[in-house]
Design a protein around this motif. Structure first.
Motif, PDB file in Angstrom:
ATOM      1  N   SER A  54       0.685  -1.170   0.040  1.00  0.00           N
ATOM      2  CA  SER A  54      -0.064  -0.157  -0.021  1.00  0.00           C
ATOM      3  C   SER A  54       0.713   1.260   0.148  1.00  0.00           C
ATOM      4  O   SER A  54       1.998   1.227   0.422  1.00  0.00           O
ATOM      5  CB  SER A  54      -0.917   0.166   1.497  1.00  0.00           C
ATOM      6  N   LEU A  55       0.332   2.207  -0.512  1.00  0.00           N
ATOM      7  CA  LEU A  55       1.138   3.604  -0.678  1.00  0.00           C
ATOM      8  C   LEU A  55       0.275   4.671  -0.278  1.00  0.00           C
ATOM      9  O   LEU A  55      -0.057   5.391  -0.885  1.00  0.00           O
ATOM     10  CB  LEU A  55       1.487   3.811  -2.281  1.00  0.00           C
ATOM     11  N   PRO A  56       0.113   4.785   1.100  1.00  0.00           N
ATOM     12  CA  PRO A  56      -1.203   5.693   1.603  1.00  0.00           C
ATOM     13  C   PRO A  56      -0.620   7.171   1.295  1.00  0.00           C
ATOM     14  O   PRO A  56      -1.786   8.033   1.378  1.00  0.00           O
ATOM     15  CB  PRO A  56      -1.042   5.227   3.097  1.00  0.00           C
ATOM     16  N   HIS A  57       0.464   7.667   1.308  1.00  0.00           N
ATOM     17  CA  HIS A  57       0.936   9.321   1.215  1.00  0.00           C
ATOM     18  C   HIS A  57       0.678   9.378  -0.045  1.00  0.00           C
ATOM     19  O   HIS A  57      -0.047  10.469  -0.227  1.00  0.00           O
ATOM     20  CB  HIS A  57       2.414   9.108   1.695  1.00  0.00           C
ATOM     21  N   VAL A  58       0.979   8.524  -1.105  1.00  0.00           N
ATOM     22  CA  VAL A  58       0.489   8.781  -2.476  1.00  0.00           C
ATOM     23  C   VAL A  58      -0.571   8.986  -2.620  1.00  0.00           C
ATOM     24  O   VAL A  58      -1.306   9.926  -3.447  1.00  0.00           O
ATOM     25  CB  VAL A  58       1.420   7.814  -3.635  1.00  0.00           C
ATOM     26  N   ALA A  59      -1.445   8.139  -2.323  1.00  0.00           N
ATOM     27  CA  ALA A  59      -2.949   7.920  -2.390  1.00  0.00           C
ATOM     28  C   ALA A  59      -3.609   9.209  -1.781  1.00  0.00           C
ATOM     29  O   ALA A  59      -4.488   9.982  -2.256  1.00  0.00           O
ATOM     30  CB  ALA A  59      -3.384   6.701  -1.956  1.00  0.00           C
ATOM     31  N   GLY A  60      -3.327   9.461  -0.511  1.00  0.00           N
ATOM     32  CA  GLY A  60      -3.730  10.712   0.033  1.00  0.00           C
ATOM     33  C   GLY A  60      -3.520  11.986  -0.688  1.00  0.00           C
ATOM     34  O   GLY A  60      -4.550  12.714  -1.012  1.00  0.00           O
ATOM     35  N   LYS A  61      -2.281  12.172  -1.379  1.00  0.00           N
ATOM     36  CA  LYS A  61      -2.141  13.250  -2.167  1.00  0.00           C
ATOM     37  C   LYS A  61      -3.067  13.523  -3.192  1.00  0.00           C
ATOM     38  O   LYS A  61      -3.531  14.317  -3.685  1.00  0.00           O
ATOM     39  CB  LYS A  61      -0.572  13.334  -2.072  1.00  0.00           C
ATOM     40  N   LEU A  62      -3.075  12.090  -4.010  1.00  0.00           N
ATOM     41  CA  LEU A  62      -3.817  12.273  -5.108  1.00  0.00           C
ATOM     42  C   LEU A  62      -5.455  12.920  -4.921  1.00  0.00           C
ATOM     43  O   LEU A  62      -5.975  13.261  -5.738  1.00  0.00           O
ATOM     44  CB  LEU A  62      -3.611  10.907  -6.152  1.00  0.00           C
ATOM     45  N   ALA A  63      -5.652  11.784  -3.773  1.00  0.00           N
ATOM     46  CA  ALA A  63      -7.120  12.077  -3.615  1.00  0.00           C
ATOM     47  C   ALA A  63      -7.501  13.618  -3.093  1.00  0.00           C
ATOM     48  O   ALA A  63      -8.709  14.147  -3.354  1.00  0.00           O
ATOM     49  CB  ALA A  63      -7.577  11.369  -2.455  1.00  0.00           C
ATOM     50  N   ALA A  64      -6.515  14.115  -2.511  1.00  0.00           N
ATOM     51  CA  ALA A  64      -6.585  15.729  -2.302  1.00  0.00           C
ATOM     52  C   ALA A  64      -6.341  16.451  -3.369  1.00  0.00           C
ATOM     53  O   ALA A  64      -6.559  17.811  -2.979  1.00  0.00           O
ATOM     54  CB  ALA A  64      -5.706  15.914  -0.897  1.00  0.00           C
ATOM     55  N   GLY A  65      -6.009  16.068  -4.477  1.00  0.00           N
ATOM     56  CA  GLY A  65      -5.551  17.040  -5.401  1.00  0.00           C
ATOM     57  C   GLY A  65      -4.340  17.912  -5.154  1.00  0.00           C
ATOM     58  O   GLY A  65      -4.122  18.837  -5.677  1.00  0.00           O
ATOM     59  N   GLU A  66      -3.436  17.252  -4.181  1.00  0.00           N
ATOM     60  CA  GLU A  66      -2.016  17.762  -3.973  1.00  0.00           C
ATOM     61  C   GLU A  66      -0.976  17.171  -4.951  1.00  0.00           C
ATOM     62  O   GLU A  66      -1.123  16.142  -5.340  1.00  0.00           O
ATOM     63  CB  GLU A  66      -1.743  17.580  -2.368  1.00  0.00           C
TER      64      GLU A  66
END
Length: 338
Positions: A114-126
C-alpha cells in the motif's frame, strides 16, 4: 485548400516502435502496423497527381489536413475517407507508443504494497513528488535516449493515469553505487526533496562488489526507516536478472531474500525485478539479449520499458485500493493488454 501527407509520419513512427520489442513479439507489432500501411496506400492511390505536393519537413500529426470551418462540409471523397481510416487505425495502434507488449509472471508476483501517502495526495488534489533512488539502472545506463529511462517512462504512465495531477519524478540514480554510497546521499538528494514516495533500487552492485549481504541489509533497513520517518512511502527494487548478476548466484539470492525480508519487517513495498526478469527468460522464452545489452548487466530500451510499465501498473493498483479505503496489499500483478 491544401492537403499534406500524414502517411510517412504514421508509418515511420509505427516502424520505429517495433524496434523496442523483443524478437518474439515483432509479429504482433507487424500486424498493428500493417493496417496503417494499407490505408495509406489506398489514400495515396486515390489522389490525383496535382493533389500530391512534396511533404513538408515540419509537418506533424496535428496538421495532417487543413480544414476551413466557414465552408459547409462536402460529401467525403475517397481520399478523405482513406485519411479518416488512417487516423482511426493510428488511434488503435497508439498503444504502441504508451505501452510495450510485455507480460508479468504467470503466477503473479509479490505486490508493491500500500502507498497511503501517494494515494492521500492524489485524492486531495495535492502535488506528488516521487524520487527514484538507485544506481546505473535508475540513472538509465543502456538506454538509447534519456526519455527511455525507467523514471521517465514511469512518469509518463502515471500522468496518463492521473491527467489532472501534478506529479514530479526526480531521478537520483548514480552508476556504480550501492547502499554505503547511497546512504551518504540519502538526506541531501532524497529526503530534502520532501518525497511522497521513494523507489529505491539497490543490491546489484553489492553482488558485483562482493559486499557483505548482512551489512548491506542493515544499511538498507536503516535507510528505509529514515524515509518512513520523513513521511514517505517506500518501494524497494531488487537486482536485475542478467548474466553478470546470475554468475554470482549465491550472493544474488541472499540479497534478494534480505530485501524481501526488510520489506516485510518495515511494511513497505518491493518490486521483485529479479523474479520478473527471470520469468521473461525461463517461462516466456525471451532471449537474454532481447532485454539486456551486450555488457551482460544493464537492460535495454525494451527491458526498462517493461520494468517501468509493470511497476507503474502495481503503483496505480495500490493507489486505487487505498483511495477506496482498502488498507491491504494489492493483488498480484495481472496481465493488462496494450
Amino acid at each position: 485548400m491544401r492537403f499534406v501527407r500524414p502517411f510517412r509520419l504514421l508509418t515511420s513512427l509505427a516502424a520505429a516502435a517495433v524496434l523496442l520489442a523483443p524478437a518474439s513479439m515483432l509479429s504482433a507489432r507487424a500486424q498493428a502496423v500493417q493496417p496503417v500501411q494499407q490505408a495509406a496506400a489506398v489514400a495515396e492511390a486515390a489522389k490525383p497527381a496535382a493533389a500530391k505536393p512534396a511533404p513538408s519537413p515540419t509537418v506533424g500529426a496535428a496538421s495532417a489536413a487543413a480544414v476551413d470551418p466557414a465552408n459547409s462540409a462536402p460529401p467525403k471523397s475517397l481520399t478523405a475517407t482513406a485519411i479518416d481510416t488512417v487516423k482511426e487505425v493510428a488511434k488503435s495502434a497508439g498503444g504502441i507508443f504508451s505501452r510495450v507488449p510485455c507480460l508479468p509472471p504467470k503466477g503473479g508476483v509479490r505486490p508493491v504494497g500500500s502507498l497511503p501517502h501517494v494515494a492521500g495526495k492524489l485524492a486531495a488534489g495535492e502535488p506528488v513528488v516521487i524520487v527514484a533512488f538507485g544506481s546505473s539502472s535508475t540513472q538509465g545506463y543502456g538506454t538509447t535516449s534519456p526519455e527511455f529511462t525507467y523514471p521517465n517512462r514511469l512518469a509518463k504512465q502515471l500522468r496518463r493515469q492521473y491527467p489532472t495531477a501534478d506529479i514530479t519524478i526526480i531521478n537520483r540514480g548514480k552508476g556504480g553505487e550501492d547502499a554505503p554510497e547511497m546512504m551518504k546521499r540519502l538526506q541531501p538528494e532524497v529526503l530534502d526533496m520532501k518525497p511522497d514516495l521513494v523507489i529505491w533500487q539497490v543490491g546489484t552492485n553489492a553482488v558485483l562488489r562482493d559486499l557483505d549481504p548482512a551489512e548491506t541489509a542493515h544499511q538498507v533497513e536503516d535507510g528505509v526507516a529514515r524515509i518512513q520517518a520523513a513521511g514517505a512511502d517506500v518501494v524497494l527494487v531488487d537486482p536485475q536478472y542478467s548474466p553478470r548478476v546470475t554468475e554470482r548466484a549465491e550472493s544474488a539470492s541472499k540479497i534478494v531474500r534480505l530485501l524481501r525480508r526488510i520489506a516485510e519487517l518495515r511494511h513497505v513495498g518491493i518490486f521483485p525485478r529479479f523474479e520478473v526478469m527471470r520469468e521473461w527468460h525461463d517461462q516466456q522464452a525471451l532471449p537474454i539479449d532481447s532485454f539486456v545489452i551486450a555488457d551482460g548487466l544493464h537492460m535495454n530500451d525494451w527491458g526498462y520499458a517493461c520494468f517501468a510499465q509493470l511497476l507503474g501498473d502495481d503503483i496505480i493498483r495500490s493507489v486505487g485500493q487505498i483511495k477506496l479505503g482498502v488498507n491491504a496489499p494489492v493483488s498480484p500483478l495481472t496481465n493488462r493488454p496494450m
